[in-house]
Design a protein around this motif. Structure first.
Motif, PDB file in Angstrom:
ATOM      1  N   UNK A   1       0.959  -1.071   0.030  1.00 10.98           N
ATOM      2  CA  UNK A   1       0.033  -0.054   0.070  1.00 10.98           C
ATOM      3  C   UNK A   1       0.884   1.353   0.177  1.00 10.98           C
ATOM      4  N   UNK A   2       0.218   2.391  -0.285  1.00 14.48           N
ATOM      5  CA  UNK A   2       1.073   3.546  -0.546  1.00 14.48           C
ATOM      6  C   UNK A   2       0.191   4.798   0.093  1.00 14.48           C
TER       7      UNK A   2
ATOM      8  N   UNK B   1      -1.542   2.757  -9.327  1.00 11.34           N
ATOM      9  CA  UNK B   1      -1.640   1.786 -10.411  1.00 11.34           C
ATOM     10  C   UNK B   1      -1.214   0.369  -9.912  1.00 11.34           C
ATOM     11  N   UNK B   2      -0.500   0.226  -9.143  1.00 13.56           N
ATOM     12  CA  UNK B   2       0.056  -1.111  -8.776  1.00 13.56           C
ATOM     13  C   UNK B   2      -0.226  -1.552  -7.264  1.00 13.56           C
ATOM     14  N   UNK B   3      -0.525  -0.809  -6.293  1.00 11.20           N
ATOM     15  CA  UNK B   3      -1.203  -1.032  -4.865  1.00 11.20           C
ATOM     16  C   UNK B   3      -2.383  -0.102  -4.760  1.00 11.20           C
ATOM     17  N   UNK B   4      -3.050  -0.247  -3.661  1.00 12.19           N
ATOM     18  CA  UNK B   4      -3.963   0.905  -3.084  1.00 12.19           C
ATOM     19  C   UNK B   4      -3.127   1.831  -2.707  1.00 12.19           C
ATOM     20  N   UNK B   5      -3.780   2.918  -3.046  1.00  9.37           N
ATOM     21  CA  UNK B   5      -3.082   4.160  -2.410  1.00  9.37           C
ATOM     22  C   UNK B   5      -4.093   5.005  -1.670  1.00  9.37           C
ATOM     23  N   UNK B   6      -3.581   5.779  -0.777  1.00  9.21           N
ATOM     24  CA  UNK B   6      -4.292   6.710   0.132  1.00  9.21           C
ATOM     25  C   UNK B   6      -3.689   7.957  -0.153  1.00  9.21           C
ATOM     26  N   UNK B   7      -4.385   9.139  -0.545  1.00 10.14           N
ATOM     27  CA  UNK B   7      -3.629  10.537  -0.219  1.00 10.14           C
ATOM     28  C   UNK B   7      -4.549  11.522   0.321  1.00 10.14           C
TER      29      UNK B   7
ATOM     30  N   UNK C   1      -0.791   3.860  10.435  1.00  8.49           N
ATOM     31  CA  UNK C   1      -1.145   2.548  11.302  1.00  8.49           C
ATOM     32  C   UNK C   1      -2.087   2.020  10.881  1.00  8.49           C
ATOM     33  N   UNK C   2      -3.284   2.531  10.063  1.00  9.59           N
ATOM     34  CA  UNK C   2      -4.260   1.597   9.770  1.00  9.59           C
ATOM     35  C   UNK C   2      -3.942   0.983   8.824  1.00  9.59           C
ATOM     36  N   UNK C   3      -2.772   1.322   7.673  1.00  5.67           N
ATOM     37  CA  UNK C   3      -2.410   0.439   6.600  1.00  5.67           C
ATOM     38  C   UNK C   3      -1.445  -0.558   6.915  1.00  5.67           C
ATOM     39  N   UNK C   4      -0.599  -0.181   7.911  1.00  2.00           N
ATOM     40  CA  UNK C   4       0.420  -1.088   8.587  1.00  2.00           C
ATOM     41  C   UNK C   4      -0.340  -2.418   9.164  1.00  2.00           C
ATOM     42  N   UNK C   5      -1.362  -2.161   9.684  1.00  3.37           N
ATOM     43  CA  UNK C   5      -2.522  -3.264  10.177  1.00  3.37           C
ATOM     44  C   UNK C   5      -3.197  -3.899   8.992  1.00  3.37           C
TER      45      UNK C   5
END
Length: 423
Positions: A181-182, A362-368, A402-406
């Motif tokens: 994820x990014x 394009x390659x992983x779900x991203x959050x901006x 932290x949410x993404x790491x989990x």
């Protein structure tokens, strides 16, 4: 780490490449960019985080809790435009470093280690001011641009990307971390959040971008001796083209499309010679591809008419076309959840500008996420976001990471894999 510590670091590094009017000039692979990279590496070294540098110059500071686990990537870019602002890009990297430090301390204090490791990234040449195209490092990482081709790209002085990275010691050979994820936080570079008094923007999609590489070919002649009727002045024709690029937006609803010409070179660039060649890059952006395609068609017709009128050749080539990218619904929900937890306002917003999150998505779900920009000004020395807005953003990025790491975007990744598997 406290908000004060973040602000101390942010304002300290704003002095690197500082300009007299309060901006910065840290173009890709310059000595000023090297100084910023050295600071990034030192921040990581002080905490015992390994740093990797890949062959296109992307830097990764690794925070590892689970040996061999994949990574959540968080960051932005440290390079700037010529006479640019001190917030664009650099804020996102420094915020990511501080978010990573807070999370590392959280785990060290006894909280269970997350599912994934963390990598803070400084992407190479996001701005594209020295080397075109922009968003180079993240696009190479995502497999959207060819690494060897990008290393051969040259600046106006003929220096290649490879040579420039070698000169500052940041052309690496390290393996790239494997992302799941990014996340990225950035100033808005517009005035929506400021106008509405909202602290955070959850970016839901990017605008469609179409660039045109335009070469105007006339005939070199003497400015004092050539009759006006005999001239085939490439610069005069180019000036007409620039006006057309600006005026074409008037054919559409207000604020539905933007256009510009931001790069121009001419030959032979002598005060007593009628120019024989002008090269320029036109930029068209809209939320709808159909709008950009119609504007492009109008421009091609009108540019052809200018070529006929001035008795010269104008070649137009499509360049750096970027489709609309939609960010996962789950990433928007995470941003909204984080904002609620912090007690600040949030709204969904699109990005007209390009960011490293777009190729990464394009390659992983991203959050901006966006924070406000005062007066909506960016890519200039007057660019400004206040300290309180920046610290809210660091808090938000910390909790979102932290949410993404989990595994917060694991379901989005699984859904994407299922869709792609049926194509």
């Amino acid at each position: 780490m406290s908000a004060e510590t973040f602000l101390t670091d942010f304002h300290h590094v704003a002095a690197i490449g500082a300009t007299p009017a309060g901006g910065v000039d840290r173009q890709a692979a310059t000595p000023e960019d090297k100084e910023m990279r050295d600071w990034f590496a030192a921040f990581a070294a002080e905490r015992g985080w390994p740093v990797r540098v890949d062959p296109i110059g992307n830097m990764f500071a690794l925070v590892e809790w689970r040996p061999g686990a994949d990574c959540v990537l968080v960051g932005s870019h440290l390079d700037s435009q010529p006479l640019g602002g001190r917030f664009d890009g650099a804020y996102g990297v420094i915020a990511a470093l501080h978010a990573a430090d807070r999370l590392a301390r959280r785990v060290a204090a006894g909280e269970e280690a997350p599912k994934y490791n963390l990598a803070v990234v400084d992407w190479f040449n996001e701005e594209g001011g020295r080397f075109a195209p922009s968003i180079m490092g993240s696009s190479v990482f995502a497999g959207l641009m060819d690494e060897q081709a990008m290393l051969r790209v040259t600046d106006l002085d003929g220096v290649s990307v490879a040579q420039a990275l070698d000169a500052i010691g940041y052309r690496g050979a390290d393996a790239r971390p494997t992302p799941v994820a990014y996340a990225e936080i950035h100033i808005e570079q517009g005035r929506v959040l400021e106008r509405e008094g909202i602290a955070l923007g959850a970016v839901d999609h990017s605008w469609y971008t179409q660039k045109l590489d335009v070469e105007v070919l006339g005939e070199q002649s003497h400015t004092g001796a050539t009759a006006m009727a005999d001239r085939r002045d490439a610069l005069v024709a180019a000036a007409r083209v620039i006006g057309l690029v600006h005026d074409v937006t008037g054919e559409f609803e207000p604020e539905s499309i933007v256009s510009s010409v931001g790069h121009l070179t001419l030959e032979p660039n002598s005060p007593i010679v009628v120019p024989r060649r002008v090269h320029l890059v036109a930029d068209l952006r809209a939320s709808s591809p159909a709008i950009v395609e119609r504007a492009r068609a109008l421009l091609l017709d009108r540019i052809a008419a200018v070529a006929r009128e001035h008795r010269l050749t104008i070649d137009v080539r499509d360049f750096d076309v970027r489709p609309v990218q939609s960010f996962p619904e789950r990433s928007l929900q995470i941003t909204e959840k984080v904002a609620a937890g912090l007690g600040v306002g949030v709204r969904r917003i699109n990005t007209m500008a390009g960011h490293d999150s777009v190729p990464m998505n394009r390659i992983v779900p991203a959050l901006m996420m966006f924070i406000p920009s005062i007066d909506g000004v960016s890519h200039c020395e007057r660019e400004l976001t206040d300290d309180a807005q920046m610290t809210v953003g660091v808090d938000a990025l910390t909790e979102a990471t932290w949410e993404l790491l989990g595994g917060g975007l694991d379901e989005a990744a699984e859904q994407r894999a299922a869709r792609e598997g049926t194509r």
